[in-house]
Design a protein around this motif. Sequence first.
Motif, short mmCIF file in Angstrom:
data_model
loop_
_atom_site.label_atom_id
_atom_site.label_comp_id
_atom_site.label_asym_id
_atom_site.label_seq_id
_atom_site.Cartn_x
_atom_site.Cartn_y
_atom_site.Cartn_z
N GLN A 256 0.84 -1.19 0.00
CA GLN A 256 0.00 0.00 0.00
C GLN A 256 0.88 1.24 0.00
O GLN A 256 1.73 1.42 0.87
N MET A 257 0.67 2.13 -1.00
CA MET A 257 1.46 3.36 -1.13
C MET A 257 0.50 4.55 -1.16
O MET A 257 0.08 4.99 -2.22
N GLY A 258 0.13 5.03 0.03
CA GLY A 258 -0.86 6.10 0.09
C GLY A 258 -2.18 5.59 -0.44
O GLY A 258 -2.64 4.50 -0.08
N PRO A 259 -2.82 6.33 -1.35
CA PRO A 259 -4.10 5.85 -1.90
C PRO A 259 -3.93 4.76 -2.95
O PRO A 259 -4.89 4.06 -3.28
N ALA A 260 -2.73 4.61 -3.49
CA ALA A 260 -2.49 3.62 -4.55
C ALA A 260 -2.03 2.29 -3.95
O ALA A 260 -1.57 2.21 -2.81
N ARG A 261 -2.15 1.27 -4.76
CA ARG A 261 -1.81 -0.08 -4.32
C ARG A 261 -0.97 -0.76 -5.40
O ARG A 261 -1.31 -0.71 -6.59
N LEU A 262 0.14 -1.36 -4.99
CA LEU A 262 1.01 -2.09 -5.90
C LEU A 262 0.89 -3.58 -5.61
O LEU A 262 0.93 -3.99 -4.45
N GLU A 263 0.72 -4.37 -6.67
CA GLU A 263 0.63 -5.82 -6.52
C GLU A 263 1.67 -6.50 -7.40
O GLU A 263 1.87 -6.11 -8.56
N PHE A 264 2.35 -7.50 -6.84
CA PHE A 264 3.26 -8.35 -7.60
C PHE A 264 2.75 -9.77 -7.43
O PHE A 264 2.86 -10.36 -6.35
N ASN A 265 2.16 -10.31 -8.50
CA ASN A 265 1.43 -11.57 -8.40
C ASN A 265 1.99 -12.64 -9.34
O ASN A 265 2.60 -12.33 -10.38
N TYR A 266 1.75 -13.88 -8.95
CA TYR A 266 1.94 -15.00 -9.87
C TYR A 266 0.55 -15.47 -10.25
O TYR A 266 -0.25 -15.87 -9.39
N CYS A 267 0.23 -15.40 -11.54
CA CYS A 267 -1.14 -15.62 -12.02
C CYS A 267 -1.24 -16.88 -12.87
O CYS A 267 -0.33 -17.21 -13.64
N LEU A 268 -2.38 -17.54 -12.74
CA LEU A 268 -2.66 -18.74 -13.53
C LEU A 268 -4.06 -18.62 -14.12
O LEU A 268 -5.05 -18.85 -13.42
N PRO A 269 -4.19 -18.24 -15.40
CA PRO A 269 -5.52 -18.24 -16.04
C PRO A 269 -6.02 -19.68 -16.15
O PRO A 269 -5.29 -20.57 -16.60
N VAL A 270 -7.25 -19.92 -15.72
CA VAL A 270 -7.80 -21.28 -15.75
C VAL A 270 -8.95 -21.42 -16.74
O VAL A 270 -9.26 -22.53 -17.17
N MET A 271 -9.59 -20.31 -17.12
CA MET A 271 -10.65 -20.34 -18.14
C MET A 271 -10.48 -19.10 -19.01
O MET A 271 -10.33 -17.99 -18.49
#
Length: 441
Positions: A406-421
């Motif tokens: 969380q950076m003030g009002p903004a949000r940073l995400e670092f994800n590992y993603c797996l599309p399943v459909m």
Amino acid sequence: MNESTSAAETDNQMMDRKTRVSSVHFDGLSNTNPIIFNPIVSGLMKPNSLGDVIEAIGTASARLKRLDIFKSINFKLEKSHEFEGEIDIIINVVEKGRFELRTETQIGNQEGDLVISGKARNCAGRAEVLSGIYSVGTLTTSSFQLAFTKPLKRHCHSFDLSAHKTIHNLQSFRSHHEVLRGAALNYKRATKYGEHDCTYNATWRELCSPGPNASWAVRSQMGHTLKSSIKHTFTRDLRDNPGLSTGGYRISLTQELAGLGGDASFFKAEGDIQKYIRLHHSGLTLSLGARAGALWATGGTSAATSISDRYFLGGAMSMRGFNMAGIGPRDRNDSLGGDAFWATGIQIRSPIPLLQKSTGDTLQLHSFFNAGSLANFSSDSAHRGLFQRLKDSPLRASTGVGLILQMGPARLEFNYCLPVMYAATDLQKRGFQLGVGLNFL
């Protein structure tokens, strides 16, 4: 009777004690005409008990803060010097400077911006604000807005008139630029149920600079259009934290009608809801979110919607595991959008135990599941109803884990993603994905 019960009864008796307000004084006003505070003073003079006085002070404080002309606001109660048994309320304020100029960098919604902003407060001594903002960024090539804001009766309402020019660089997923020039008239009203925002917008839109590989579907929409619309948004926000909330909810409902002159003619309806639940004392938070929207062309049975008005789905902060605008129909490399969509998100968040002392709750782990769909614009489905097309559109879904900062009002995400459909035309983002934004599922 124990001591705590006795103390509670004493407090209740004190709050119910008959009390009248003799006078209300402001200390510290130099640039502001005190006449604009008459509605607030009137509200503070009405209570007949100490409890009601304290409640009225809370309401008055919120209204004064909403004006954005004070650095600090402090209330003090004193015995009246003129009437026995009554009290005086003294409001000590420190005014903000009349002029403000600042530069800053902002990160949000998958882009970064350099922002230069200026304000002139209390232009006529009645809490008016003249503001200007200029920004340059990665997706928004340049943007300028000039606005005049005036609070109205009881300071629960505000009115502003603004003019703007914005250039969007959409080459990455639509192979063109979009230039917006226009003016808007906005009215806001805060109620105990939430905030209403009503806007009339007149915008001259230019789609230009198609890329060398732009599709015919995009090239055919190049040129100028005028959108004249009215828009209403209702927002009720009871979250305990706009970024990493652990409780409460937020609801937003929007309707827009275009066609009051100009070339664009449509009706749009959108909804967004978020709910947060703390899972007992485990430190885990369950987050549930849903969004949906629909767009109807109102210019006749053969009317088509503009690519500027359609919905685009996919990205690191909405449908994770897909590229920006990577879901839905495409022509060559261009996303064409849709006239209806829905998307949901489920997250479970947890602080990082070994780092919680040093990072607090600003850095967390999360696991997520996203699902959604976008209506197809293909001609063979044009005879079917809007919601039938949305129902027939393939379901998309993804899951994964990651880090949230969380950076003030903004949000940073670092994800590992797996599309399943997913559908054959979708652009998947399997593996690591980085996202920054103000809005998220």
